[in-house]
Write a protein that holds these residues in place. Structure first.
Motif, PDB file in Angstrom:
ATOM      1  N   ARG A   6      14.284  -7.520   1.622  1.00 28.28           N
ATOM      2  CA  ARG A   6      13.513  -7.699   2.840  1.00 28.28           C
ATOM      3  C   ARG A   6      13.759  -6.494   3.744  1.00 28.28           C
ATOM      4  NH1 ARG A   6      13.776 -13.353   5.628  1.00 28.28           N
ATOM      5  NH2 ARG A   6      15.143 -13.548   3.861  1.00 28.28           N
ATOM      6  N   PRO A   7      12.721  -5.953   4.358  1.00 33.24           N
ATOM      7  CA  PRO A   7      12.916  -4.797   5.240  1.00 33.24           C
ATOM      8  C   PRO A   7      13.772  -5.166   6.452  1.00 33.24           C
ATOM      9  CG  PRO A   7      10.565  -5.279   4.949  1.00 33.24           C
ATOM     10  CD  PRO A   7      11.327  -6.341   4.255  1.00 33.24           C
ATOM     11  N   SER A   8      14.510  -4.175   6.933  1.00 31.57           N
ATOM     12  CA  SER A   8      15.304  -4.377   8.148  1.00 31.57           C
ATOM     13  C   SER A   8      14.361  -4.658   9.315  1.00 31.57           C
ATOM     14  CB  SER A   8      16.123  -3.121   8.453  1.00 31.57           C
ATOM     15  OG  SER A   8      15.260  -2.065   8.856  1.00 31.57           O
ATOM     16  N   PRO A   9      14.873  -5.210  10.401  1.00 27.89           N
ATOM     17  CA  PRO A   9      14.009  -5.436  11.574  1.00 27.89           C
ATOM     18  C   PRO A   9      13.378  -4.142  12.082  1.00 27.89           C
ATOM     19  CG  PRO A   9      16.078  -6.625  11.820  1.00 27.89           C
ATOM     20  CD  PRO A   9      16.214  -5.760  10.591  1.00 27.89           C
ATOM     21  N   ILE A  45      13.427   6.024   8.380  1.00 23.30           N
ATOM     22  CA  ILE A  45      12.570   4.942   7.892  1.00 23.30           C
ATOM     23  C   ILE A  45      11.248   5.517   7.400  1.00 23.30           C
ATOM     24  CG2 ILE A  45      11.179   2.955   8.634  1.00 23.30           C
ATOM     25  CD1 ILE A  45      13.594   2.208  10.465  1.00 23.30           C
ATOM     26  N   LEU A  46      10.643   6.403   8.185  1.00 21.92           N
ATOM     27  CA  LEU A  46       9.375   7.019   7.786  1.00 21.92           C
ATOM     28  C   LEU A  46       9.530   7.816   6.491  1.00 21.92           C
ATOM     29  CD1 LEU A  46       8.107   8.168  11.283  1.00 21.92           C
ATOM     30  CD2 LEU A  46       7.079   6.392   9.836  1.00 21.92           C
ATOM     31  N   ILE A  47      10.642   8.512   6.349  1.00 23.70           N
ATOM     32  CA  ILE A  47      10.890   9.284   5.133  1.00 23.70           C
ATOM     33  C   ILE A  47      11.006   8.357   3.929  1.00 23.70           C
ATOM     34  CG2 ILE A  47      12.603  10.727   3.942  1.00 23.70           C
ATOM     35  CD1 ILE A  47      13.130  12.015   6.766  1.00 23.70           C
ATOM     36  N   ARG A  48      11.781   7.269   4.067  1.00 29.01           N
ATOM     37  CA  ARG A  48      11.931   6.315   2.957  1.00 29.01           C
ATOM     38  C   ARG A  48      10.592   5.687   2.584  1.00 29.01           C
ATOM     39  NH1 ARG A  48      16.632   4.930   5.442  1.00 29.01           N
ATOM     40  NH2 ARG A  48      15.682   3.186   6.535  1.00 29.01           N
ATOM     41  N   LEU A  49       9.833   5.265   3.593  1.00 26.07           N
ATOM     42  CA  LEU A  49       8.538   4.642   3.323  1.00 26.07           C
ATOM     43  C   LEU A  49       7.578   5.625   2.661  1.00 26.07           C
ATOM     44  CD1 LEU A  49       8.095   2.533   6.582  1.00 26.07           C
ATOM     45  CD2 LEU A  49       8.626   1.680   4.290  1.00 26.07           C
ATOM     46  N   THR A  50       7.661   6.895   3.037  1.00 28.78           N
ATOM     47  CA  THR A  50       6.831   7.930   2.419  1.00 28.78           C
ATOM     48  C   THR A  50       7.237   8.130   0.967  1.00 28.78           C
ATOM     49  OG1 THR A  50       6.494   9.039   4.544  1.00 28.78           O
ATOM     50  CG2 THR A  50       6.127  10.356   2.555  1.00 28.78           C
ATOM     51  N   TYR A  73       1.613  10.104  10.696  1.00 28.99           N
ATOM     52  CA  TYR A  73       1.935   9.047   9.741  1.00 28.99           C
ATOM     53  C   TYR A  73       0.902   7.925   9.819  1.00 28.99           C
ATOM     54  CZ  TYR A  73       6.424  11.392  10.122  1.00 28.99           C
ATOM     55  OH  TYR A  73       7.418  12.337  10.143  1.00 28.99           O
ATOM     56  N   ARG A  74       0.609   7.338   8.645  1.00 33.87           N
ATOM     57  CA  ARG A  74      -0.209   6.128   8.594  1.00 33.87           C
ATOM     58  C   ARG A  74       0.140   5.391   7.297  1.00 33.87           C
ATOM     59  NH1 ARG A  74      -6.298   8.399   7.474  1.00 33.87           N
ATOM     60  NH2 ARG A  74      -5.921   9.174   5.368  1.00 33.87           N
ATOM     61  N   LEU A  75      -0.192   4.114   7.269  1.00 31.08           N
ATOM     62  CA  LEU A  75       0.113   3.307   6.099  1.00 31.08           C
ATOM     63  C   LEU A  75      -0.810   3.633   4.943  1.00 31.08           C
ATOM     64  CD1 LEU A  75       0.689  -0.234   7.641  1.00 31.08           C
ATOM     65  CD2 LEU A  75       2.422   1.371   6.812  1.00 31.08           C
ATOM     66  N   SER A  76      -0.252   3.633   3.750  1.00 35.58           N
ATOM     67  CA  SER A  76      -1.065   3.693   2.537  1.00 35.58           C
ATOM     68  C   SER A  76      -1.544   2.272   2.259  1.00 35.58           C
ATOM     69  CB  SER A  76      -0.217   4.201   1.368  1.00 35.58           C
ATOM     70  OG  SER A  76       0.796   3.245   1.080  1.00 35.58           O
ATOM     71  N   ILE A  77      -2.298   2.090   1.205  1.00 35.67           N
ATOM     72  CA  ILE A  77      -2.752   0.741   0.851  1.00 35.67           C
ATOM     73  C   ILE A  77      -1.552  -0.152   0.546  1.00 35.67           C
ATOM     74  CG2 ILE A  77      -4.017  -0.592  -0.890  1.00 35.67           C
ATOM     75  CD1 ILE A  77      -5.981   1.796  -1.024  1.00 35.67           C
ATOM     76  N   ALA A  78      -0.582   0.385  -0.201  1.00 35.79           N
ATOM     77  CA  ALA A  78       0.628  -0.396  -0.516  1.00 35.79           C
ATOM     78  C   ALA A  78       1.412  -0.718   0.757  1.00 35.79           C
ATOM     79  CB  ALA A  78       1.510   0.373  -1.500  1.00 35.79           C
ATOM     80  N   GLY A  79       1.466   0.226   1.677  1.00 34.96           N
ATOM     81  CA  GLY A  79       2.169  -0.002   2.940  1.00 34.96           C
ATOM     82  C   GLY A  79       1.473  -1.044   3.795  1.00 34.96           C
ATOM     83  N   ALA A  80       0.146  -1.039   3.774  1.00 36.23           N
ATOM     84  CA  ALA A  80      -0.608  -2.037   4.538  1.00 36.23           C
ATOM     85  C   ALA A  80      -0.343  -3.435   3.989  1.00 36.23           C
ATOM     86  CB  ALA A  80      -2.104  -1.714   4.508  1.00 36.23           C
ATOM     87  N   GLU A  81      -0.241  -3.547   2.661  1.00 34.28           N
ATOM     88  CA  GLU A  81       0.069  -4.846   2.059  1.00 34.28           C
ATOM     89  C   GLU A  81       1.470  -5.304   2.462  1.00 34.28           C
ATOM     90  OE1 GLU A  81      -0.531  -4.513  -2.157  1.00 34.28           O
ATOM     91  OE2 GLU A  81      -2.649  -4.000  -1.904  1.00 34.28           O
TER      92      GLU A  81
END
Length: 109
Positions: A6-9, A45-50, A73-81
């Motif tokens: 689960r992602p951190s807060p 966090i942004l680096i990890r998500l990227t 920065y913006r969400l990819s499709i996987a990030g949006a899900e």
């Protein structure tokens, strides 16, 4: 075999903030300011998500005169899900939190 965690807060807050921006691009500095988090928290966090393919990055194409280009920065499709899942989980756990309250809600186990 990788475990799904689960992602951190703080990660949840970044995901939700990017989801609220929709398809628009966000600056890391604006995320820090809007979420009340320090750059030393948000940028890793942004680096990890990227690296995981959940966030797309780009350089500013037309920065204001006298200022260097910044990362966007913006969400990819996987990030949006993932953001949708995180937001739904936050709502299910606490009912209907006030806007922004779910972003930094403590994790439950």
């Amino acid at each position: 075999m990788a475990r799904a965690r689960r992602p951190s807060p703080q990660t949840a807050a970044v995901l939700i903030a990017l989801a609220e921006a929709g398809a628009g691009w966000s600056h890391g500095y604006d995320l820090c300011r809007n979420l009340g988090l320090r750059a030393g928290t948000v940028y890793p966090i942004l680096i990890r998500l990227t690296e995981r393919g959940q966030v797309e990055t780009s350089w500013e194409t037309d920065p204001p005169r006298g200022r260097p280009a910044r990362h966007l920065y913006r969400l990819s499709i996987a990030g949006a899900e993932l953001a949708r899942f995180v937001a739904e989980s936050a709502r299910a756990g606490d009912g209907a939190p006030a806007p922004g309250a779910a972003r930094l809600a403590p994790r439950t186990t």
